[in-house]
Design a protein around this motif. Structure first.
Motif, PDB file in Angstrom:
ATOM      1  N   ALA A   9       0.962  -1.369  -0.201  1.00  0.00           N
ATOM      2  CA  ALA A   9       0.012   0.005  -0.086  1.00  0.00           C
ATOM      3  C   ALA A   9       0.978   1.309   0.166  1.00  0.00           C
ATOM      4  CB  ALA A   9      -1.027   0.022   1.197  1.00  0.00           C
ATOM      5  N   VAL A  10       1.976   1.181   0.962  1.00  0.00           N
ATOM      6  CA  VAL A  10       2.911   2.469   0.879  1.00  0.00           C
ATOM      7  C   VAL A  10       3.380   2.602  -0.668  1.00  0.00           C
ATOM      8  CG1 VAL A  10       4.841   3.338   1.706  1.00  0.00           C
ATOM      9  CG2 VAL A  10       3.112   2.336   3.429  1.00  0.00           C
ATOM     10  N   ALA A  11       3.794   1.633  -1.292  1.00  0.00           N
ATOM     11  CA  ALA A  11       4.544   1.567  -2.575  1.00  0.00           C
ATOM     12  C   ALA A  11       3.473   2.424  -3.403  1.00  0.00           C
ATOM     13  CB  ALA A  11       4.786   0.308  -2.793  1.00  0.00           C
ATOM     14  N   PHE A  12       2.179   1.884  -3.523  1.00  0.00           N
ATOM     15  CA  PHE A  12       1.302   2.394  -4.310  1.00  0.00           C
ATOM     16  C   PHE A  12       0.998   4.115  -3.825  1.00  0.00           C
ATOM     17  CE2 PHE A  12      -3.089   3.248  -5.735  1.00  0.00           C
ATOM     18  CZ  PHE A  12      -3.155   3.056  -7.006  1.00  0.00           C
ATOM     19  N   HIS A  13       0.769   4.290  -2.716  1.00  0.00           N
ATOM     20  CA  HIS A  13       0.553   5.631  -2.209  1.00  0.00           C
ATOM     21  C   HIS A  13       1.561   6.617  -2.439  1.00  0.00           C
ATOM     22  CE1 HIS A  13      -2.160   8.317   0.014  1.00  0.00           C
ATOM     23  NE2 HIS A  13      -1.350   8.407   0.766  1.00  0.00           N
ATOM     24  N   GLY A  14       2.617   6.101  -1.716  1.00  0.00           N
ATOM     25  CA  GLY A  14       4.087   7.119  -1.841  1.00  0.00           C
ATOM     26  C   GLY A  14       4.526   7.318  -0.464  1.00  0.00           C
ATOM     27  N   HIS A  15       3.744   7.088   0.252  1.00  0.00           N
ATOM     28  CA  HIS A  15       4.283   7.538   1.855  1.00  0.00           C
ATOM     29  C   HIS A  15       3.265   6.889   2.864  1.00  0.00           C
ATOM     30  CE1 HIS A  15       1.143  10.753   1.105  1.00  0.00           C
ATOM     31  NE2 HIS A  15       0.848  10.407   2.347  1.00  0.00           N
ATOM     32  N   GLU A  16       3.650   6.980   4.112  1.00  0.00           N
ATOM     33  CA  GLU A  16       3.127   6.321   5.308  1.00  0.00           C
ATOM     34  C   GLU A  16       2.320   7.458   5.847  1.00  0.00           C
ATOM     35  OE1 GLU A  16       5.632   4.513   7.952  1.00  0.00           O
ATOM     36  OE2 GLU A  16       6.628   3.261   6.600  1.00  0.00           O
ATOM     37  N   CYS A  17       1.006   7.207   6.186  1.00  0.00           N
ATOM     38  CA  CYS A  17       0.082   8.452   6.898  1.00  0.00           C
ATOM     39  C   CYS A  17      -1.031   7.500   7.618  1.00  0.00           C
ATOM     40  CB  CYS A  17      -0.647   9.362   5.852  1.00  0.00           C
ATOM     41  SG  CYS A  17      -1.501   8.602   4.790  1.00  0.00           S
ATOM     42  N   PRO A  18      -1.819   8.177   8.682  1.00  0.00           N
ATOM     43  CA  PRO A  18      -2.674   7.588   9.293  1.00  0.00           C
ATOM     44  C   PRO A  18      -3.876   7.038   8.285  1.00  0.00           C
ATOM     45  CG  PRO A  18      -2.212   9.391  10.230  1.00  0.00           C
ATOM     46  CD  PRO A  18      -1.438   9.455   9.268  1.00  0.00           C
ATOM     47  N   GLY A  19      -4.245   7.877   7.404  1.00  0.00           N
ATOM     48  CA  GLY A  19      -5.166   7.675   6.237  1.00  0.00           C
ATOM     49  C   GLY A  19      -4.998   6.258   5.647  1.00  0.00           C
ATOM     50  N   LEU A  20      -3.809   6.122   5.019  1.00  0.00           N
ATOM     51  CA  LEU A  20      -3.328   4.782   4.445  1.00  0.00           C
ATOM     52  C   LEU A  20      -3.550   3.790   5.520  1.00  0.00           C
ATOM     53  CD1 LEU A  20      -2.311   3.682   1.789  1.00  0.00           C
ATOM     54  CD2 LEU A  20      -0.009   3.839   2.537  1.00  0.00           C
ATOM     55  N   ALA A  21      -3.159   3.827   6.645  1.00  0.00           N
ATOM     56  CA  ALA A  21      -2.990   2.834   7.664  1.00  0.00           C
ATOM     57  C   ALA A  21      -4.775   2.593   7.833  1.00  0.00           C
ATOM     58  CB  ALA A  21      -2.684   3.145   9.062  1.00  0.00           C
ATOM     59  N   LEU A  22      -5.604   3.351   7.915  1.00  0.00           N
ATOM     60  CA  LEU A  22      -7.007   3.271   7.859  1.00  0.00           C
ATOM     61  C   LEU A  22      -7.324   2.357   6.726  1.00  0.00           C
ATOM     62  CD1 LEU A  22      -9.500   3.734   9.773  1.00  0.00           C
ATOM     63  CD2 LEU A  22      -9.665   5.565   8.308  1.00  0.00           C
ATOM     64  N   GLN A  59      -7.256   0.344  -3.707  1.00  0.00           N
ATOM     65  CA  GLN A  59      -6.769  -0.016  -5.281  1.00  0.00           C
ATOM     66  C   GLN A  59      -5.790  -0.972  -5.075  1.00  0.00           C
ATOM     67  OE1 GLN A  59      -7.384   3.182  -8.362  1.00  0.00           O
ATOM     68  NE2 GLN A  59      -7.275   4.333  -6.369  1.00  0.00           N
ATOM     69  N   ALA A  60      -4.691  -0.926  -4.253  1.00  0.00           N
ATOM     70  CA  ALA A  60      -3.565  -1.819  -4.123  1.00  0.00           C
ATOM     71  C   ALA A  60      -3.752  -3.028  -3.641  1.00  0.00           C
ATOM     72  CB  ALA A  60      -2.545  -1.140  -3.476  1.00  0.00           C
ATOM     73  N   LEU A  61      -4.723  -3.214  -2.634  1.00  0.00           N
ATOM     74  CA  LEU A  61      -4.650  -4.387  -1.968  1.00  0.00           C
ATOM     75  C   LEU A  61      -6.059  -5.303  -2.259  1.00  0.00           C
ATOM     76  CD1 LEU A  61      -3.490  -3.065   1.814  1.00  0.00           C
ATOM     77  CD2 LEU A  61      -2.186  -4.284  -0.255  1.00  0.00           C
ATOM     78  N   LEU A  62      -7.059  -4.703  -2.660  1.00  0.00           N
ATOM     79  CA  LEU A  62      -8.317  -5.416  -2.964  1.00  0.00           C
ATOM     80  C   LEU A  62      -8.490  -5.419  -4.494  1.00  0.00           C
ATOM     81  CD1 LEU A  62     -10.902  -4.010  -0.274  1.00  0.00           C
ATOM     82  CD2 LEU A  62      -9.455  -5.860  -0.382  1.00  0.00           C
ATOM     83  N   GLY A  63      -7.784  -4.899  -5.338  1.00  0.00           N
ATOM     84  CA  GLY A  63      -7.976  -4.913  -6.703  1.00  0.00           C
ATOM     85  C   GLY A  63      -9.287  -4.300  -7.347  1.00  0.00           C
ATOM     86  N   CYS A  64      -9.796  -3.238  -6.630  1.00  0.00           N
ATOM     87  CA  CYS A  64     -10.888  -2.406  -7.133  1.00  0.00           C
ATOM     88  C   CYS A  64     -10.209  -1.121  -7.513  1.00  0.00           C
ATOM     89  CB  CYS A  64     -11.747  -1.970  -5.927  1.00  0.00           C
ATOM     90  SG  CYS A  64     -12.563  -3.364  -5.174  1.00  0.00           S
TER      91      CYS A  64
END
Length: 172
Positions: A9-22, A59-64
Motif C-alpha cells: 500500500a505504501v509503495a502505491f500511495h507514496g508515503h506512510e500516513c494515518p489515512g493509508l493505515a486506515l 486499489q492496491a490491496l483489493l484490486g478495485c
C-alpha cells in the motif's frame, strides 16, 4: 497489521500516513468479511464516498480500480465505503469511526495499526444498489475541441456533439 500488505500500500500511495493505515485495516476488514483476498476483474466492487488516502489501499490491496470500473467515487465527504460481492450479491457499507482523542499523526497511525477492527469501523446496509458492470462506450469527437469523448458523457449543442469542457449549460 500485515507487513506485506502495508508495504504494498505504501509503495502505491507514496508515503506512510494515518489515512493509508486506515485503508489497509479496512482492506483487512473486508477480506475477513467476504473471505476473499482481491478482485481479478469486477467481482468485488467498491463505492468510495471520499477521495482520501484509504482509497489507495483499496486499489492496491483489493484490486478495485478506476480502470476496471469496480472502484467508483461518489463524493459525500464521508470516510465510508460500500462493498459488493457480485458472486453472492452481498453488500455492506463500512464507515470509519471518528477518533475523539487528540493524537499526533504518528500516535494515530500506531493506534490504527493495533486497534481491534470493530473499534475502527461500523457496518450498515448499502445506501445505493450494486452498480451495473462497467461498459465500453463508443468514442465520439467533440465538434469544438476535436478531442475524443465517451458517448455517454457527450452532449448535443447547436446540433453538434460536444464534450463537457466545451458544453455551455443553460441553467436559468
Amino acid at each position: 497489521m500485515d507487513k506485506a500488505m502495508w508495504e504494498k500500500a505504501v509503495a502505491f500511495h507514496g508515503h506512510e500516513c494515518p489515512g493509508l493505515a486506515l485503508g489497509v485495516r479496512l482492506c483487512e476488514f473486508v477480506r475477513l468479511r467476504l473471505g476473499r483476498t482481491s478482485a481479478h476483474d469486477e467481482e468485488l466492487v467498491c463505492i468510495a464516498e471520499t477521495d482520501a488516502c484509504p482509497g489507495d489501499a483499496i486499489q492496491a490491496l483489493l484490486g478495485c480500480t478506476l480502470g476496471k470500473g469496480n472502484f467508483i467515487y461518489h463524493c459525500t465527504g464521508k470516510t465510508a465505503y460500500t462493498f459488493f460481492d457480485r458472486a453472492t450479491g452481498e453488500g455492506f457499507r463500512v464507515i470509519a469511526k471518528r477518533n475523539q482523542t487528540p493524537l499526533s499523526r504518528e500516535e494515530r497511525k500506531q493506534q490504527i495499526y493495533t486497534a481491534p477492527l470493530e473499534e475502527l469501523f461500523s457496518v450498515t446496509v448499502p445506501k445505493e444498489p450494486l452498480p451495473e458492470k462497467a461498459r465500453i462506450f463508443t468514442t465520439l469527437t467533440c465538434a469544438c475541441c476535436g478531442e475524443g469523448v465517451a458517448e455517454h458523457m457527450a452532449r448535443l449543442q447547436d446540433g453538434k456533439v460536444v464534450c463537457l469542457h466545451c458544453f455551455h449549460p443553460y441553467d436559468r
